[in-house]
Design an enzyme around this catalytic site. Structure first.
Site, PDB file in Angstrom:
ATOM      1  N   HIS A 193      43.264  50.988  50.259  1.00  0.00           N
ATOM      2  CA  HIS A 193      41.990  50.903  50.975  1.00  0.00           C
ATOM      3  C   HIS A 193      41.054  49.893  50.288  1.00  0.00           C
ATOM      4  CE1 HIS A 193      38.387  52.931  52.969  1.00  0.00           C
ATOM      5  NE2 HIS A 193      37.810  52.378  51.924  1.00  0.00           N
ATOM      6  N   GLU A 194      40.918  49.999  48.976  1.00  0.00           N
ATOM      7  CA  GLU A 194      40.004  49.099  48.249  1.00  0.00           C
ATOM      8  C   GLU A 194      40.449  47.639  48.377  1.00  0.00           C
ATOM      9  OE1 GLU A 194      37.160  50.076  47.298  1.00  0.00           O
ATOM     10  OE2 GLU A 194      37.675  52.155  47.718  1.00  0.00           O
ATOM     11  N   HIS A 197      39.216  45.934  51.365  1.00  0.00           N
ATOM     12  CA  HIS A 197      37.878  45.327  51.235  1.00  0.00           C
ATOM     13  C   HIS A 197      37.969  43.970  50.542  1.00  0.00           C
ATOM     14  CE1 HIS A 197      35.937  48.867  52.718  1.00  0.00           C
ATOM     15  NE2 HIS A 197      36.168  49.623  51.666  1.00  0.00           N
TER      16      HIS A 197
END
Ligand code: ZN
Length: 286
Positions: A193-194, A197
């Protein structure tokens, strides 16, 4: 008596579980403006260009940084096999959009100051430890506080050696690595998920029902999804279920399984705009 004894360990366990929380809910204005520019660019691109982006693969040089208060697992140190499992998890999750991660090095730093730094961005730590070019991924593992499981930095135009350059990279809570203690966030997908970004993706719930992630094939949702709420539909009138299986939502790790073609398009347009050129930079020592 029997039922009480049975219930106690369950209660103790429940107290340790935090709901997923990520430090990237606020998108800085310049990053949002960049995303609007990329969105327009994608809208104007012809079918052949868009297809070529879908077919393109990326191999990203990756550096791991383990930050702990001492050399024990309790103090935040991470065994080699767990780091390997995290790398494997990233490669597993990104295979569907043609991205691989090539581990170039791992640093281990015992530092109370860095491990317990209340600055959630970990600016001082990153300034000292960041490696490679702006096209290289730096992942920092430490026991984040305040309920944060991870936090990352969005790509933008940077100058080499600038504070923005040095601050680039993602942090993942140590206990979210595969086999970690932060169930149900223990399959390494917090890092997946990170890194989303880092590649320029927003949360699927960004902007609520107005669809503020600027990706057309991720249906809007009014708020983050927790657990794995199948058939959740928080934005009425669109006949589309919430994207609870998307890596950019807040669902349990077991529930997060996909990126969309639209997200791949954004990753590629963002890569070409901000990071790709750094691959050609010579002289950055590993
Ligand atoms: Zn996030």
């Amino acid at each position: 008596m029997r039922s009480i004894l049975k219930a106690l360990p369950l209660l103790a366990l429940a107290a340790n579980v935090e709901a997923r929380s990520c430090g990237n809910e606020h998108v800085p204005q310049n990053v949002m403006n960049n995303a609007r520019m990329l969105y327009k660019q994608e809208q104007r691109a012809n079918a052949r260009t868009l297809q070529s982006w879908q077919d393109e693969t990326l191999n990203i040089n990756t550096y791991f940084h383990v930050i702990s208060t001492d050399d024990t697992v309790e103090g935040g140190n991470i065994p080699d096999d767990m780091l390997k499992a995290q790398l494997d998890a990233l490669n597993r999750d990104y295979a569907q959009i043609g991205i691989t991660f090539d581990l170039k090095g791992t640093t281990r730093t015992v530092s109370e100051k860095f491990a317990n730094d209340p600055d959630e961005e970990g600016t001082a730590m990153k300034k000292e430890l960041r490696n490679g070019t702006y096209a290289d991924l730096n992942l920092y593992f430490r026991k984040l506080t305040g309920g944060l499981l991870g936090i990352c930095v969005f790509p933008e135009n940077v100058e080499e050696g600038s504070d923005t350059f040095k601050n680039d990279g993602c942090q993942c809570h140590t206990d979210t690595l595969p086999g970690g203690s932060l169930k149900p966030y223990d399959e390494g997908k917090t890092c997946t998920h990170e890194v989303g970004h880092w590649l320029g993706l927003f949360h699927t719930f960004q902007g609520g029902c107005k669809g503020g992630d600027l990706v057309d094939d991720t249906p809007p949702e009014s708020s983050p999804a927790f657990g794995c709420p199948k058939d959740r539909d928080t934005c009425k009138g669109d006949d589309l279920k919430d994207p609870i299986n998307n890596f950019m939502d807040y669902s349990d790790d077991a529930c997060m399984t996909e990126f969309t073609p639209g997200q791949k398009t954004r990753v590629m347009s963002c890569w070409k705009e901000f990071r790709e050129k750094w691959n050609a930079q010579p002289g950055e020592d590993a």
